[in-house]
Design an enzyme around this catalytic site. Sequence first.
Site, PDB file in Angstrom:
ATOM      1  N   HIS A 133     -43.680  36.831 -12.026  1.00 45.33           N
ATOM      2  CA  HIS A 133     -42.231  36.657 -11.893  1.00 45.33           C
ATOM      3  C   HIS A 133     -41.869  36.388 -10.425  1.00 45.33           C
ATOM      4  O   HIS A 133     -41.091  37.131  -9.753  1.00 45.33           O
ATOM      5  CB  HIS A 133     -41.305  37.790 -12.765  1.00 45.33           C
ATOM      6  CG  HIS A 133     -39.923  37.031 -12.889  1.00 45.33           C
ATOM      7  ND1 HIS A 133     -39.357  37.102 -14.077  1.00 45.33           N
ATOM      8  CD2 HIS A 133     -39.219  36.470 -11.952  1.00 45.33           C
ATOM      9  CE1 HIS A 133     -38.256  36.496 -14.110  1.00 45.33           C
ATOM     10  NE2 HIS A 133     -38.036  36.146 -12.856  1.00 45.33           N
TER      11      HIS A 133
ATOM     12  N   ASN B  54     -36.180  29.199 -20.642  1.00 50.09           N
ATOM     13  CA  ASN B  54     -35.055  29.791 -20.054  1.00 50.09           C
ATOM     14  C   ASN B  54     -33.917  28.624 -19.884  1.00 50.09           C
ATOM     15  O   ASN B  54     -34.309  27.597 -19.204  1.00 50.09           O
ATOM     16  CB  ASN B  54     -35.603  30.501 -18.650  1.00 50.09           C
ATOM     17  CG  ASN B  54     -36.366  31.644 -18.757  1.00 50.09           C
ATOM     18  OD1 ASN B  54     -36.760  31.951 -19.876  1.00 50.09           O
ATOM     19  ND2 ASN B  54     -36.917  32.172 -17.504  1.00 50.09           N
TER      20      ASN B  54
END
Length: 433
Positions: A113, A281
């Site tokens: 991430h 997302n």
Amino acid sequence: MFLWGTATASYQIEGAVAEDGRGPSIWDTFAHEPGRVRDGHTGDVACDHYHRWPEDVALMAELGVGSYRFSIAWPRIQPGGRGPANQAGLDFYDRLVDGLCERGIVPAATLFHWDLPQALQDEGGWMARDTAYRFADYAALVAERLADRVPMWITLNEPFVHMAFGYAMGTHAPGQVLLTGALPAAHHQLLGHGLAVRELRARGAGQVLITNNCTPVWPASDDPADLAAADAYDVLHNRLFNDPVLLGRYPDLTPYGAALGCVRDGDLDLISAPLDGIGINYYNPTRIAAPSGDGLPFTDAGITGYPVTAFGWPVVPDGLRELLTGLAARYGDALPPVYVTENGCSQPDEVGPDGTVDDQARIAYLDGHIRAVEQAVAEGVDVRGYYVWSLLDNFEWAEGYHQRFGLVHVDFATRRRTPKASYHWFRERISRR
């Protein structure tokens, strides 16, 4: 089983950036460069989750979520981006995973991430092919330790955003401004994904996914120039990262000058290895017009006529239904089960005189988007999970601590946690299953 969850990311919440052998990441470097992050904020302490994780796991248990999506900090495992594992770093995630399992919360681990070890950036970062192989080595070390208890693995989070903001426009770490010259960072991330899938499978990982940030693309008008620009943007934002994984080929990149010259024989076979799901997302649609002459084949025309978040992002719940049904239509049987791995909004939350945070706008946002997921399911999309971004207010990248996305308010002076009204609403909502 439908998974209700919440999500975080390592650099945004952990802090403890120099403890127990952790090495520097590109975000440590970037955040300490003057002018990079609003008001000079850094993730040095963040939410101090590294020390307060038991409190945060208890908050999740009280919330009633079935799963927690967290990310592992690569610099905690390999401080220099290569070599043997730093056992103290693995020990931290070992404790966290055990704590989640004890509470009946399914751990969903994201391997990357955005906090690349700085040592690898010094060697070219994701613009260098070798980084993909270093990522596979790292994935193997983590899976060797945790795959017996972590049933869900996500290789990359939002490779489009990392490429676009980090390498093309320079607004995120590592801060490079390469424009279309950043495209090799897309391929090398995807190659790293494919190599990591192989390592995860070899070590008994259960479900393996990738998480892509996707957006419905709306042309600004029916003018052919706007339609062509919208198609070009769809290629860059959505298809560049979905097509290779799901179809084993890249879309036509002619609007960006040329095909990817860094693709080698066998790469796409690795990248398109079968997955157990795909993470999506979603935050908002994107409205696109013909190019304005800045060298890109499109212009972001903005969206008006909708409420906006504190970030200024339009609130369009039906865009999530549009996105999910559109993915199903585009990829058909090639689309694996879908997990909405991030969805949420920033609001100007403050603790009131009575000690509560009444974030009604976030409740309306979540309610609308959950209803959109339900509608997509009713229309035939195989959606198996929904994760709210985020559990905690956190370090919001270049915005520092100015954008609050959490179900739980964090006082960044004291690190005190205060569940918001949305926390209590979400607990009631998921109790109905």
